[in-house]
Design a protein around this motif. Structure first.
Motif, PDB file in Angstrom:
ATOM      1  N   LEU A 180       0.832  -1.183   0.000  1.00  7.46           N
ATOM      2  CA  LEU A 180       0.000   0.000   0.000  1.00  7.46           C
ATOM      3  C   LEU A 180       0.877   1.247   0.000  1.00  7.46           C
ATOM      4  O   LEU A 180       1.771   1.391   0.843  1.00  7.46           O
ATOM      5  CB  LEU A 180      -0.926   0.010   1.214  1.00  7.46           C
ATOM      6  N   THR A 181       0.608   2.146  -0.955  1.00 11.80           N
ATOM      7  CA  THR A 181       1.446   3.322  -1.153  1.00 11.80           C
ATOM      8  C   THR A 181       0.564   4.555  -1.261  1.00 11.80           C
ATOM      9  O   THR A 181      -0.461   4.547  -1.954  1.00 11.80           O
ATOM     10  CB  THR A 181       2.274   3.174  -2.438  1.00 11.80           C
ATOM     11  N   ALA A 182       0.961   5.618  -0.574  1.00  9.41           N
ATOM     12  CA  ALA A 182       0.218   6.868  -0.647  1.00  9.41           C
ATOM     13  C   ALA A 182       0.400   7.512  -2.018  1.00  9.41           C
ATOM     14  O   ALA A 182       1.416   7.317  -2.692  1.00  9.41           O
ATOM     15  CB  ALA A 182       0.688   7.820   0.448  1.00  9.41           C
ATOM     16  N   SER A 183      -0.580   8.286  -2.446  1.00  9.04           N
ATOM     17  CA  SER A 183      -0.488   8.974  -3.733  1.00  9.04           C
ATOM     18  C   SER A 183       0.592  10.052  -3.679  1.00  9.04           C
ATOM     19  O   SER A 183       0.958  10.531  -2.592  1.00  9.04           O
ATOM     20  CB  SER A 183      -1.834   9.625  -4.070  1.00  9.04           C
ATOM     21  N   PRO A 184       1.117  10.463  -4.835  1.00 12.26           N
ATOM     22  CA  PRO A 184       2.080  11.567  -4.851  1.00 12.26           C
ATOM     23  C   PRO A 184       1.553  12.839  -4.192  1.00 12.26           C
ATOM     24  O   PRO A 184       2.295  13.547  -3.508  1.00 12.26           O
ATOM     25  CB  PRO A 184       2.352  11.774  -6.343  1.00 12.26           C
ATOM     26  N   VAL A 185       0.274  13.116  -4.371  1.00 11.84           N
ATOM     27  CA  VAL A 185      -0.310  14.300  -3.737  1.00 11.84           C
ATOM     28  C   VAL A 185      -0.343  14.142  -2.223  1.00 11.84           C
ATOM     29  O   VAL A 185      -0.045  15.094  -1.481  1.00 11.84           O
ATOM     30  CB  VAL A 185      -1.714  14.579  -4.303  1.00 11.84           C
ATOM     31  N   ALA A 186      -0.682  12.952  -1.741  1.00 12.81           N
ATOM     32  CA  ALA A 186      -0.683  12.725  -0.289  1.00 12.81           C
ATOM     33  C   ALA A 186       0.709  12.909   0.289  1.00 12.81           C
ATOM     34  O   ALA A 186       0.881  13.537   1.350  1.00 12.81           O
ATOM     35  CB  ALA A 186      -1.209  11.331   0.019  1.00 12.81           C
ATOM     36  N   ASP A 187       1.713  12.373  -0.385  1.00  6.84           N
ATOM     37  CA  ASP A 187       3.098  12.523   0.088  1.00  6.84           C
ATOM     38  C   ASP A 187       3.481  13.994   0.186  1.00  6.84           C
ATOM     39  O   ASP A 187       4.055  14.442   1.186  1.00  6.84           O
ATOM     40  CB  ASP A 187       4.061  11.807  -0.863  1.00  6.84           C
ATOM     41  N   ARG A 188       3.165  14.759  -0.865  1.00  2.00           N
ATOM     42  CA  ARG A 188       3.545  16.170  -0.865  1.00  2.00           C
ATOM     43  C   ARG A 188       2.759  16.959   0.188  1.00  2.00           C
ATOM     44  O   ARG A 188       3.314  17.841   0.861  1.00  2.00           O
ATOM     45  CB  ARG A 188       3.320  16.760  -2.254  1.00  2.00           C
ATOM     46  N   ALA A 189       1.487  16.644   0.348  1.00  2.00           N
ATOM     47  CA  ALA A 189       0.669  17.336   1.345  1.00  2.00           C
ATOM     48  C   ALA A 189       1.210  17.119   2.754  1.00  2.00           C
ATOM     49  O   ALA A 189       1.248  18.049   3.573  1.00  2.00           O
ATOM     50  CB  ALA A 189      -0.775  16.862   1.255  1.00  2.00           C
ATOM     51  N   GLU A 190       1.641  15.895   3.031  1.00  2.00           N
ATOM     52  CA  GLU A 190       2.193  15.612   4.351  1.00  2.00           C
ATOM     53  C   GLU A 190       3.495  16.371   4.569  1.00  2.00           C
ATOM     54  O   GLU A 190       3.769  16.865   5.663  1.00  2.00           O
ATOM     55  CB  GLU A 190       2.372  14.110   4.511  1.00  2.00           C
ATOM     56  N   GLN A 191       4.305  16.497   3.495  1.00  2.00           N
ATOM     57  CA  GLN A 191       5.530  17.297   3.601  1.00  2.00           C
ATOM     58  C   GLN A 191       5.212  18.761   3.905  1.00  2.00           C
ATOM     59  O   GLN A 191       5.970  19.441   4.604  1.00  2.00           O
ATOM     60  CB  GLN A 191       6.333  17.205   2.300  1.00  2.00           C
ATOM     61  N   LEU A 192       4.085  19.229   3.379  1.00  4.26           N
ATOM     62  CA  LEU A 192       3.677  20.611   3.610  1.00  4.26           C
ATOM     63  C   LEU A 192       2.944  20.795   4.936  1.00  4.26           C
ATOM     64  O   LEU A 192       2.578  21.923   5.289  1.00  4.26           O
ATOM     65  CB  LEU A 192       2.775  21.080   2.458  1.00  4.26           C
ATOM     66  N   GLY A 193       2.705  19.690   5.645  1.00  3.06           N
ATOM     67  CA  GLY A 193       2.031  19.761   6.931  1.00  3.06           C
ATOM     68  C   GLY A 193       0.538  20.013   6.845  1.00  3.06           C
ATOM     69  O   GLY A 193      -0.056  20.589   7.769  1.00  3.06           O
ATOM     70  N   LEU A 194      -0.086  19.560   5.748  1.00  7.81           N
ATOM     71  CA  LEU A 194      -1.512  19.798   5.537  1.00  7.81           C
ATOM     72  C   LEU A 194      -2.345  18.582   5.944  1.00  7.81           C
ATOM     73  O   LEU A 194      -1.916  17.440   5.749  1.00  7.81           O
ATOM     74  CB  LEU A 194      -1.769  20.098   4.060  1.00  7.81           C
TER      75      LEU A 194
END
Length: 308
Positions: A43-57
């Motif tokens: 199970l892998t998070a989407s690219p958008v999910a990964d980036r959102a988590e990096q942005l703290g959203l």
């Protein structure tokens, strides 16, 4: 303006970054649930999910946007508008009604051309010279909502779907931010799409990506580029599937029968219905991708062998 972004693949990340850097208040992200990926199918998070988590959203991953729990979570975030790029799920009217300014989609075509899941691939396959991106308000009908803004992009003769999508994703991010700016200050209004010129762009399947060597070289070239990188153009050799990178039509070359290979020291040509093409890179089953000439030497390929 207070916004919640919705998107899933890598092509949506430039818009997420542009919105995060804008004057708008980005308070959350909606994306598709984690999905199996890779050989291990982990199970892998989407690219958008990964980036959102990096942005703290905050990240919402509903199984379906009709879920009451998701819709309540969205109401709690209180967005005035929800910008969307390739989210990947149909939005029910109950979700569309939550933000005051609705859901504003960035679609990678000049609407009403190429409504649907694969506009970039279909534009390449059809031999279009120009494409672009459009922002519009989402309605229940497929990609049929009123338009806010448009950008155009010339298609290059060697573009793959991946190349073209990357350029549209970058340019479209600025268009999406400008659209939200205009909505906030009242400087833009949506206008209805034209009734003429509607074309559809359904998802490209693996079966669609199989090369038909009876087609002329120009059509083979377009199919391969449209299917690169996904789902990947392919053919068969000795009953094994071979993936193909972009090919190059060779005008003026000696004719070769459709699907028949002509092998030289540093190149491999394949006959089509009208003129041969030069193979680029190939990937045989269980092997790494490599230049066609290297593959030919490895399997001791001789002129007269055939792709099916």
């Amino acid at each position: 303006m207070r916004i919640v972004f919705a998107g899933t693949p890598e092509a949506a990340v430039p818009s997420l970054d542009a919105l995060a850097a804008s004057d708008h208040e980005l308070v959350g992200v909606v994306t598709r649930p984690d999905a199996p990926a890779g050989r291990g199918r982990r199970l892998t998070a989407s690219p958008v999910a990964d980036r959102a988590e990096q942005l703290g959203l905050p990240v919402l991953k509903p199984e379906h946007p009709r879920d009451p729990e998701f819709q309540q979570a969205l109401r709690d975030l209180a967005p005035e508008c929800c910008p969307v790029v390739a989210y990947g799920a149909l939005l029910p009217q109950s979700a569309l009604d939550i933000p005051h300014h609705g859901w504003v989609n960035l679609h990678f075509s000049v609407l009403p051309s190429w409504r649907g899941a694969a506009p970039v691939q279909h534009a390449l396959w059809a031999g279009d010279e120009v494409t672009g991106a459009t922002t519009f308000r989402i309605v229940k009908a497929l990609d049929a909502g009123p338009i806010f803004g448009v950008m155009t992009e010339r298609i290059r003769s060697d573009d793959t779907a991946g190349d073209l999508l990357a350029r549209l994703a970058e340019g479209g991010a600025g268009l999406l931010v400008a659209t939200l700016d205009g909505l906030e200050d009242g400087s833009i209004e949506a206008r209805p799409q034209q009734a003429e010129g509607v074309s559809l762009a359904p998802k490209i399947t693996v079966d669609d990506a199989r090369v038909d060597w009876r087609e002329p070289a120009v059509a083979v070239d377009r199919r391969v580029r449209a299917c690169t990188p996904a789902p990947g153009a392919w053919t068969t050799f000795e009953e094994q599937r071979i993936k193909l990178g972009p090919v190059v039509p060779v005008p003026g070359a000696a004719p070769v029968a459709p699907g028949v290979l002509a092998v030289a020291r540093n190149e491999v040509l394949v006959g089509t219905g009208a003129g041969p093409v030069r193979l680029g890179e190939v990937k045989a089953f269980g092997k790494k991708q490599m230049p066609a000439a290297d593959w030919a030497r490895g399997v001791r390929l001789e002129t007269g062998a055939e792709f099916r």
